[in-house]
Design an enzyme around this catalytic site. Structure first.
Site, PDB file in Angstrom:
ATOM      1  N   GLN A 110      -4.135  -0.996   9.812  1.00  0.00           N
ATOM      2  CA  GLN A 110      -4.045  -2.318   9.172  1.00  0.00           C
ATOM      3  C   GLN A 110      -4.637  -3.389  10.085  1.00  0.00           C
ATOM      4  O   GLN A 110      -4.287  -3.483  11.262  1.00  0.00           O
ATOM      5  CB  GLN A 110      -2.575  -2.644   8.855  1.00  0.00           C
ATOM      6  CG  GLN A 110      -2.372  -3.988   8.175  1.00  0.00           C
ATOM      7  CD  GLN A 110      -2.993  -4.058   6.776  1.00  0.00           C
ATOM      8  OE1 GLN A 110      -2.942  -3.103   6.010  1.00  0.00           O
ATOM      9  NE2 GLN A 110      -3.592  -5.192   6.451  1.00  0.00           N
ATOM     10  N   ASP A 151     -10.609   3.545   4.595  1.00  0.00           N
ATOM     11  CA  ASP A 151     -10.998   2.128   4.505  1.00  0.00           C
ATOM     12  C   ASP A 151     -12.522   1.986   4.600  1.00  0.00           C
ATOM     13  O   ASP A 151     -13.046   0.893   4.388  1.00  0.00           O
ATOM     14  CB  ASP A 151     -10.361   1.337   5.658  1.00  0.00           C
ATOM     15  CG  ASP A 151      -9.330   0.333   5.160  1.00  0.00           C
ATOM     16  OD1 ASP A 151      -9.229   0.150   3.931  1.00  0.00           O
ATOM     17  OD2 ASP A 151      -8.638  -0.259   6.011  1.00  0.00           O
ATOM     18  N   LYS A 206       0.843  -1.208   0.000  1.00  0.00           N
ATOM     19  CA  LYS A 206       0.000   0.000   0.000  1.00  0.00           C
ATOM     20  C   LYS A 206       0.873   1.251   0.000  1.00  0.00           C
ATOM     21  O   LYS A 206       0.628   2.201  -0.751  1.00  0.00           O
ATOM     22  CB  LYS A 206      -0.930   0.000   1.226  1.00  0.00           C
ATOM     23  CG  LYS A 206      -2.035  -1.032   1.126  1.00  0.00           C
ATOM     24  CD  LYS A 206      -2.811  -1.182   2.428  1.00  0.00           C
ATOM     25  CE  LYS A 206      -3.789  -2.359   2.322  1.00  0.00           C
ATOM     26  NZ  LYS A 206      -4.481  -2.653   3.577  1.00  0.00           N
TER      27      LYS A 206
END
Ligand code: NAD
Length: 291
Positions: free
Chosen positions: A104, A127, A60
């Site tokens: 994460q 997200d 990412k």
């Protein structure tokens, strides 16, 4: 009634579509942010030393830098307390130089993920996993959407698959994929059915689908008997096997029945990162409209 026949199955090249989206983001960022120090910034937070998470975060961050976005990173040890992780998220939340924040997952056992995720302000929730973002999605209001399901929609759009009025079946109801996927398809006026681990006759349900999105996390769950001839099949599943990555769909069986299908790897996976970049730019634009 004539028996429906299908032509050869078209492979949906998610890797190529993701490359195109990433190039579009990079061109947009280069045009609008000539000073790289003022480009939209993604802050990633990694807690612990799970090797798979380390690889995902590295990928990412590389994609962020390649798109000309700014990359901020915070690493905390597996022993970090709830308060320590919360403090890092709060600091990033308050920093006007940070456009988007990604925690994460999974985080180490003992930490409460939902309450940490909910510290991310809705405008920085790239997200799309906070309660606030899920609420906006459920109400059909504007907001940042989870990357994997919005990547699926981008794939379907790139392939010109009609969604309004189509029968769409989503296999899986997780917070991360299945639920937001169903909401996004509903927002596009598909007639949506959600199947899950307690669905009585899965094949009977999935055979109604013009668009079948499979996110069950069960290798090879879906075979020939589950697919209506000509359907578009999107395989979200990813499984590491000794012979490489596979999905939730038995591709060889479904070839020649489905109209289109995503391969694993090279289908949905690359789209998730591409949509993270799109969301980071969106978050920055929403924070400073008219810039
Ligand atoms: P999850 O385990 O949280 O959810 C799986 C869902 O599938 C559950 O809702 C469950 O009810 C349903 N399910 C399980 N077994 C079933 C069965 N036999 N029949 C019908 N439904 C069944 O998983 P998740 O986080 O939603 O991920 C699903 C898959 O997608 C995994 O393989 C994961 O690795 C993959 N994934 C891929 C990406 C990507 O970028 N391509 C991103 C996220 C997840």
């Amino acid at each position: 009634m004539p028996i429906p026949t299908a032509g050869p199955t078209v492979l949906i090249d998610g890797a190529a579509i993701a490359r195109r989206i990433r190039a579009e983001v990079a061109a947009d960022v280069a045009a609008r942010f000539p000073d790289p120090d003022r480009a939209p910034t993604l802050a990633t937070v990694l807690v612990g030393d799970d090797p798979a998470s380390a690889v995902y975060i590295a990928n990412k961050r590389r994609a962020v830098r390649e798109a000309g976005l700014r990359d901020e990173h915070r690493a905390l040890p597996a022993t970090a307390s709830q308060a320590q992780v919360a403090a890092v998220l709060d600091e990033l939340a308050a920093d006007p130089g940070v456009s988007g924040i990604l925690l994460q997952l999974p985080i180490p056992a003992g930490l409460d993920a939902p309450s940490l995720i909910d510290r991310i302000p809705v405008g920085k929730d790239v997200d799309g996993l906070t309660t606030a973002s899920a609420g906006l999605l459920a109400r059909g209001e504007a907001g940042l959407r989870p990357c994997t399901p919005s990547g699926v929609i981008a794939l379907l759009d790139a392939e010109g698959v009609p969604l309004a009025g189509a029968s769409a079946v989503v296999v899986g109801r997780s917070e991360l994929v299945g639920r937001p996927m169903a909401q996004l398809l509903l927002q596009r006026d598909a007639t949506v059915t959600v199947a899950h681990s307690r669905t009585r006759d899965l094949a009977e349900v999935t055979r109604t689908a013009d668009v079948l999105v499979v996110a069950a996390g069960r290798p090879g769950l879906i075979g020939a008997e589950h697919v209506r001839p000509g359907a578009t099949v999107i395989d979200v599943g990813i499984h590491r096997t000794p012979s490489g990555l596979t999905g939730d769909v038995r591709r060889a069986e479904v070839d020649g029945i489905a109209g289109r299908i995503t391969p694993v790897p090279g289908g949905v996976g690359p789209m998730t990162i591409a949509m993270l970049l799109v969301n980071t730019v969106r978050a920055a634009d929403r924070a400073a409209p008219g810039r």
